[in-house]
Design an enzyme around this catalytic site. Structure first.
Site, PDB file in Angstrom:
ATOM      1  N   ASN A  85       0.811  -1.218   0.000  1.00 47.43           N
ATOM      2  CA  ASN A  85       0.000   0.000   0.000  1.00 47.43           C
ATOM      3  C   ASN A  85       0.850   1.276   0.000  1.00 47.43           C
ATOM      4  O   ASN A  85       0.380   2.347   0.369  1.00 47.43           O
ATOM      5  CB  ASN A  85      -0.954   0.007   1.183  1.00 47.43           C
ATOM      6  CG  ASN A  85      -1.834  -1.219   1.211  1.00 47.43           C
ATOM      7  OD1 ASN A  85      -1.686  -2.072   2.078  1.00 47.43           O
ATOM      8  ND2 ASN A  85      -2.715  -1.336   0.226  1.00 47.43           N
ATOM      9  N   ILE A  93       1.450   6.875   0.826  1.00 46.18           N
ATOM     10  CA  ILE A  93       0.762   5.799   1.548  1.00 46.18           C
ATOM     11  C   ILE A  93      -0.724   5.802   1.205  1.00 46.18           C
ATOM     12  O   ILE A  93      -1.367   6.850   1.227  1.00 46.18           O
ATOM     13  CB  ILE A  93       0.908   5.974   3.080  1.00 46.18           C
ATOM     14  CG1 ILE A  93       2.376   6.139   3.472  1.00 46.18           C
ATOM     15  CG2 ILE A  93       0.284   4.800   3.819  1.00 46.18           C
ATOM     16  CD1 ILE A  93       2.581   6.566   4.907  1.00 46.18           C
ATOM     17  N   CYS A  94      -1.245   4.603   0.913  1.00 48.64           N
ATOM     18  CA  CYS A  94      -2.684   4.497   0.684  1.00 48.64           C
ATOM     19  C   CYS A  94      -3.332   4.072   1.999  1.00 48.64           C
ATOM     20  O   CYS A  94      -3.359   2.902   2.361  1.00 48.64           O
ATOM     21  CB  CYS A  94      -2.969   3.465  -0.406  1.00 48.64           C
ATOM     22  SG  CYS A  94      -4.721   3.166  -0.664  1.00 48.64           S
ATOM     23  N   LEU A  95      -3.805   5.059   2.741  1.00 49.80           N
ATOM     24  CA  LEU A  95      -4.387   4.786   4.056  1.00 49.80           C
ATOM     25  C   LEU A  95      -5.596   5.696   4.219  1.00 49.80           C
ATOM     26  O   LEU A  95      -5.469   6.919   4.129  1.00 49.80           O
ATOM     27  CB  LEU A  95      -3.330   5.054   5.139  1.00 49.80           C
ATOM     28  CG  LEU A  95      -3.712   4.792   6.599  1.00 49.80           C
ATOM     29  CD1 LEU A  95      -4.133   3.346   6.802  1.00 49.80           C
ATOM     30  CD2 LEU A  95      -2.545   5.126   7.519  1.00 49.80           C
ATOM     31  N   LEU A 129      -0.589  -0.093  -4.113  1.00 44.76           N
ATOM     32  CA  LEU A 129       0.235   0.914  -4.775  1.00 44.76           C
ATOM     33  C   LEU A 129       1.538   0.266  -5.237  1.00 44.76           C
ATOM     34  O   LEU A 129       2.316   0.838  -5.967  1.00 44.76           O
ATOM     35  CB  LEU A 129       0.543   2.081  -3.831  1.00 44.76           C
ATOM     36  CG  LEU A 129      -0.585   3.100  -3.602  1.00 44.76           C
ATOM     37  CD1 LEU A 129      -0.165   4.165  -2.601  1.00 44.76           C
ATOM     38  CD2 LEU A 129      -1.027   3.736  -4.906  1.00 44.76           C
TER      39      LEU A 129
END
Ligand SMILES: [Zn+2]
Ligand SMILES: [Zn+2]
Ligand SMILES: [Zn+2]
Lengths: 157, 401
Positions: A85, A93-95, A129
């Site tokens: 991610n 960051i994919c959060l 990602l």
């Protein structure tokens, strides 16, 4: 603005040992420039039971001018972070909690680091990602996952 | 590092660490400061009026429970406002006396935290009865009134009066209470005369001077002078006499998309707002003013004047400018504020810090050094743990399981 000043004071206390919950996670969390509280760097310990165990991981945090109405901007920097991610090139960051839609102004930087720790413990290959690592995870190949992460941390590119 | 950045952990080293919970509960979860003009959401959560209004312009949900939330459903909480204000007014003293109390106890401190989740008073008292008792003895002379909420104001009232005016005596004719001297010197004569004339006794001019000590007058709350009683009960009284008057109009949200530049200018000047800057500047200005206005006139227990709101707006705009440096060709408001802030004293900045108009730049200039030493301090604590890890960090694997 005074909000981040308050957080700074709290963080200082937590790191001095008043908050044991973070002892295993945070190595360092402090402003980059000594008197600008809008730019921070953090170092966290890779959580045990993950391939990141034993490594220290660097992050940079930018505080927007309307913080905490808007979320902080957090990236893995300066080192490249192998995680499904995380964008390997940019550190992005994919959060969800870091997006305006899901962020809550009731949270602070310590919450953010906790959430990132959780992301290291529970990667979400469904919204990747880093497709390579996501594929390995989808196949359930734990050994390959650990090997790949270690490879990157030990100087692979 | 300064008095304004207070937090709940200051109670952790006192004889009543559980007070930290109260300290936390009285704070807003957005700004982490004490609640300022608190408003209640339908989901039962409380925030500063301005904090939540600003957030709701971005996301329509409660920051705590993430339930859907609309600005129109916010309701002011006068009681919480007064609780916070009265707590703030005695917090410093409270902290100091609790610290003193800890110092006087020469036995090792009791580990209250391990026994209680904060509200389990009975348990603490049972296991540490003696020492807690001892502490209360120390604390009480310092006027820490632990039972404020239970006292009705009338009860307080009577108690206070009888304390401050010990030499009260009752007139045997009209049954009213007077200071003994007044009774002897003037009142008895008057009362007798009036009675003999068949008239009801009434206040004479000479009595009015002494009327502040007359109980019925104090009770009637019509006094203009601020007696100690009034100061001590300011928040109780303000709450009891509060009501959302609603004599001011809510300022509506405005949709600027269909408006011409002139229409926008007209709108601003009709409210007495500056019309300089770009279209974007003016929209932002109106939107912030709308928030300030509605928070003040719809939510505040003691609304400030329109001119004060405009000052707050100007100050906010200035702070926006300084945090978005470098844009040197600032508009008139920003430059005006900067000019008036040149040579501003530390006190002034501190005051601003408490309110919305804190200027980060100036603060940094003034406290850069203090920040540095703080950071050093913090680093020293971390360094020992960080050092060996840094060596083995990125690039060099540590042997692990
Ligand atoms: Zn607030
Ligand atoms: Zn809620
Ligand atoms: Zn009389």
């Amino acid at each position: 603005m005074s909000r981040i000043v308050k957080e700074y004071k709290k963080i200082k206390k937590v790191l001095e040992g008043h908050g044991e919950a973070f002892e295993n996670l945070i190595v360092q969390l402090a402003p980059v420039n000594e008197y600008d509280l809008l730019s921070w760097k953090a170092t966290i310990r890779g959580p045990s039971d993950t391939p990141y165990n034993g490594f220290s991981i660097g992050l940079t945090i930018k505080i927007p001018s309307d913080y905490p109405i808007s979320p902080p901007m957090v990236k893995f920097e300066p080192y490249k972070m192998p995680h499904c991610n995380v964008n390997f090139q940019t550190g992005e960051i994919c959060l969800d909690i870091l997006t305006r839609q899901h962020w809550s102004p009731a949270w602070d930087l310590l919450h953010v680091l906790k959430a990132i720790e959780q992301l290291l413990q529970e990667p979400v290959p469904e919204s990747p990602l880093n497709v390579d690592i996501a594929n390995i995870l989808k196949e359930g190949d734990r050994t390959a996952y650990t090997g790949l992460v270690r490879y990157y941390f030990c100087g692979g590119t | 590092m300064n008095q304004n950045v207070t937090d709940a952990s200051e109670f952790s080293k006192t004889s009543l660490p559980q007070l930290g919970q109260l300290d936390t509960l009285l704070r807003c979860h957005i700004c982490k400061d004490f609640l300022k003009i608190p408003v209640l959401t339908p989901c039962g959560h409380t925030f500063c009026s301005l904090c939540i209004r600003e957030y709701l312009t971005k996301e329509p949900k409660c920051p705590l429970c993430l339930n859907e939330l609309r600005e129109s459903s916010l309701r002011s909480e006068f009681l919480v406002n007064e609780i916070v204000e009265s707590y703030k007014s005695s917090r410093k003293q409270l902290l100091e006396s609790l610290k003193e109390a800890t110092l006087t106890v020469d036995a090792p401190p009791i580990d209250i935290t391990s026994e209680s989740d904060g509200d389990d008073d009975i348990q603490i008292v049972a296991t540490n009865k003696k020492r807690i008792q001892f502490r209360q003895d120390i604390v009480e002379p310092n006027k820490v009134n632990k039972r404020v909420p239970k006292n009705t104001s009338t009860f307080n009232n009577v108690k206070k009066c009888s304390k401050t005016t010990e030499n009260l005596a009752q007139c045997p004719i009209c049954q009213e209470l007077f200071p003994l001297k007044v009774l002897e010197r003037t009142h008895l004569d008057e009362c007798l005369t009036l009675q003999s004339l068949g008239k009801a006794p009434k206040k004479s001019a000479s009595l009015k001077d002494a009327s502040s000590s007359k109980i019925s007058d104090i009770l009637s709350k019509k006094q203009k002078t601020t007696s100690p009683y009034e100061k001590e009960n300011f928040h109780v009284n303000r709450y009891m006499f509060s009501a959302n008057s609603g004599d001011r109009q809510r300022l509506p949200k405005t949709n600027f998309t269909s408006m011409s530049l002139n229409q926008i200018k007209h709108k601003l000047s009709s409210l007495g707002l500056p019309t300089n800057g770009s279209r974007q500047n003016m929209m932002v200005r109106y939107n912030h003013y709308e928030m300030l206005w509605n928070s003040n006139f719809c939510d505040a227990i003691a609304p400030v004047s329109e001119s004060e709101l405009k000052r707050q707006l100007a100050s906010w705009e200035a702070s926006q400018k300084t945090s978005n440096l470098p844009s040197s060709n600032g508009n008139t408001i920003a430059s005006l504020m900067k000019r008036s802030n040149n040579g501003s004293s530390y006190q002034r900045l501190l005051m601003d810090f408490k309110t919305d108009k804190f200027e980060r730049k100036l603060w940094i200039d003034m406290f850069g050094r203090e920040f540095k030493s703080l950071i050093k301090e913090a680093k020293r604590g971390m360094l020992s743990t960080a050092k060996h890890e840094e060596k083995s960090s990125q690039g060099k694997a540590q042997e692990t399981v």
